[in-house]
Design an enzyme around this catalytic site. Structure first.
Site, short mmCIF file in Angstrom:
data_model
loop_
_atom_site.label_atom_id
_atom_site.label_comp_id
_atom_site.label_asym_id
_atom_site.label_seq_id
_atom_site.Cartn_x
_atom_site.Cartn_y
_atom_site.Cartn_z
N GLY A 185 -14.01 -21.45 23.47
CA GLY A 185 -14.78 -21.99 24.59
C GLY A 185 -13.90 -22.56 25.68
O GLY A 185 -14.15 -23.64 26.21
N ALA B 231 0.82 -1.21 0.00
CA ALA B 231 0.00 0.00 0.00
C ALA B 231 0.86 1.26 0.00
O ALA B 231 0.54 2.24 -0.69
CB ALA B 231 -0.92 0.00 1.22
N VAL B 232 1.94 1.24 0.76
CA VAL B 232 2.84 2.41 0.80
C VAL B 232 3.45 2.66 -0.58
O VAL B 232 3.50 3.80 -1.06
CB VAL B 232 3.94 2.21 1.87
CG1 VAL B 232 5.03 3.28 1.73
CG2 VAL B 232 3.35 2.24 3.26
N GLY C 60 8.54 0.49 19.94
CA GLY C 60 9.98 0.68 19.72
C GLY C 60 10.26 1.32 18.38
O GLY C 60 11.13 2.19 18.25
N ILE D 19 1.10 -8.58 16.48
CA ILE D 19 0.01 -9.53 16.71
C ILE D 19 -0.59 -9.39 18.11
O ILE D 19 -1.68 -9.88 18.37
CB ILE D 19 0.46 -10.98 16.48
CG1 ILE D 19 1.46 -11.42 17.55
CG2 ILE D 19 1.02 -11.17 15.09
CD1 ILE D 19 1.73 -12.92 17.54
N ASP D 20 0.12 -8.71 19.03
CA ASP D 20 -0.37 -8.60 20.41
C ASP D 20 -1.48 -7.57 20.57
O ASP D 20 -2.13 -7.53 21.62
CB ASP D 20 0.78 -8.23 21.35
CG ASP D 20 1.80 -9.35 21.51
OD1 ASP D 20 1.45 -10.51 21.21
OD2 ASP D 20 2.94 -9.06 21.91
N ARG E 281 2.35 1.57 -3.64
CA ARG E 281 1.35 1.93 -4.64
C ARG E 281 0.81 3.35 -4.39
O ARG E 281 0.58 4.12 -5.33
CB ARG E 281 0.21 0.91 -4.64
CG ARG E 281 0.64 -0.51 -5.07
CD ARG E 281 0.66 -0.65 -6.57
NE ARG E 281 1.13 -1.94 -7.03
CZ ARG E 281 0.35 -2.99 -7.28
NH1 ARG E 281 -0.96 -2.91 -7.10
NH2 ARG E 281 0.87 -4.11 -7.75
N ARG F 181 -7.91 -29.79 20.64
CA ARG F 181 -9.06 -30.24 21.43
C ARG F 181 -9.50 -31.65 21.04
O ARG F 181 -9.94 -32.44 21.89
CB ARG F 181 -10.22 -29.26 21.29
CG ARG F 181 -11.38 -29.57 22.23
CD ARG F 181 -12.57 -28.69 21.93
NE ARG F 181 -12.36 -27.31 22.27
CZ ARG F 181 -12.52 -26.82 23.50
NH1 ARG F 181 -12.85 -27.62 24.50
NH2 ARG F 181 -12.35 -25.53 23.73
#
Length: 332
Positions: free
Chosen positions: A189, A26-27, A108, A130-131, A29, A158
């Site tokens: 769940g 994106a930057v 950072g 991702i956090d 283009r 599971r």
């Protein structure tokens, strides 16, 4: 309208996150759209210090949005922390004629951009982690992908836990933040969800929910633990095993959560944020962080963004307590 900058450098820094490639695309283009040349800086601030760069054009970023990781690589730079290192980075900008930088990463990364802005370089930060722990933004690039990757792994796990009537303790990423753990725990769940922001009464918050689930007829149990919880997943598993005699197994998902193709949401958010970063620079704005506020793309001064704090989402806390059987006067 003539753009306020002529040549932009773009780089990724810190931990990689799915969707970073979409932001890079994106930057590039958007830069071409505004008549601005774009240079890719490899390996973050380390590459900026050492002149590790590549020219980016329309075709060079084709078909990268669907790929995980970052085509520009990422590395941490201790040298950049020192004034001499920052001076080397500024010298690279001057040599290459870059009058602006877009940095994709976390706090950072933004602190580094601020130090360069104080020396005359136009800078824009884009939140990629991702956090989901960037205080100024309700959403960060990579979060949705990491949630989905973790959820798929837990669903698979599971099946085998259920077959052997075991308790599974799964550690997800989130050293200082429990957003990923809460989202994954609610979606899968989980019997118990533990996050670093909340002190745990082990008997009340872990053992009792497991016992209630067993009395209700359940023979397998899923405990989600953010990596920043004191003692980590292995200590939690030992305590469960000692208190209940359950066959308790630990799975640490680790960097699996960072990889893989980004979700449509991460690709879209990354694209909007990357475009907005270039738009701000073209308009002559600098020292900003692009962010999300609800569904809107907004921007903040970097200093303001770094001073913000971000608590856990109250709705997620409330829902997680309800779904795991913890009453309103208790904390997970």
């Amino acid at each position: 309208m003539k753009a306020a900058v002529c040549r932009i450098g773009v780089f990724t820094s810190g931990g990689d996150a799915p969707g970073m490639n979409a932001a890079i695309r994106a930057v590039v283009r958007a830069s071409l759209h505004y008549g601005i040349e774009c240079i890719g800086i490899r390996r973050g601030y380390h590459g900026l210090l050492n002149g590790d760069f590549t020219r980016l054009d329309f075709e060079s970023v084709s078909d990268i949005s669907r790929r995980g990781g970052t085509m520009l690589y990422s590395a941490r730079s201790l040298e950049f922390i020192e004034e001499a290192g920052r001076n080397k980075a500024l010298a690279t900008c001057k040599l290459l004629g870059m009058d602006a930088l877009v940095g994709i990463g976390g706090d950072g990364t933004f602190k580094g951009l601020l130090s360069l802005a104080n020396n005359g370089i136009s800078v824009i930060g884009v939140p990629g982690t991702i956090d989901n722990d960037i205080a100024c933004s309700s959403y960060t690039i990579g979060y949705d992908s990491a949630c989905n990757i973790a959820l798929e792994s837990i669903d698979r796990l599971r099946d085998t836990m259920k077959s052997h009537e075991r308790c599974s303790v799964v550690e997800v990423m989130g050293h200082r933040a429990g957003y990923l753990a809460y989202s994954v725990g609610i979606a899968c769940g989980a019997t118990v969800v533990l996050v670093p922001e909340r002190e745990v009464n082990f008997e009340q918050d872990v053992i009792e929910p497991i016992r209630r689930a067993r009395l209700g007829g359940r023979t397998h149990f899923m405990v989600i633990v953010a990596e920043g919880v004191p003692g980590g997943a292995y200590q939690v598993a030992d305590q469960i095993r000692n208190a209940t005699a359950l066959d308790t197994r630990v799975t640490v998902l680790g960097h699996v959560q960072r990889g893989g193709s980004p979700t449509s949401r991460d690709r879209m958010v990354a694209t909007y944020m990357g475009y907005e970063a270039v738009k701000l620079l073209a308009e002559g704005k600098t020292c900003r962080v692009v962010a999300m506020k609800g569904d809107d793309i907004v921007d903040y001064d970097i200093t303001e963004a770094l001073s913000m704090s971000k608590g856990l989402d109250k709705l997620s806390e409330t829902v997680a307590r309800a779904m795991t059987g913890v009453s309103d006067d208790k904390m997970i």
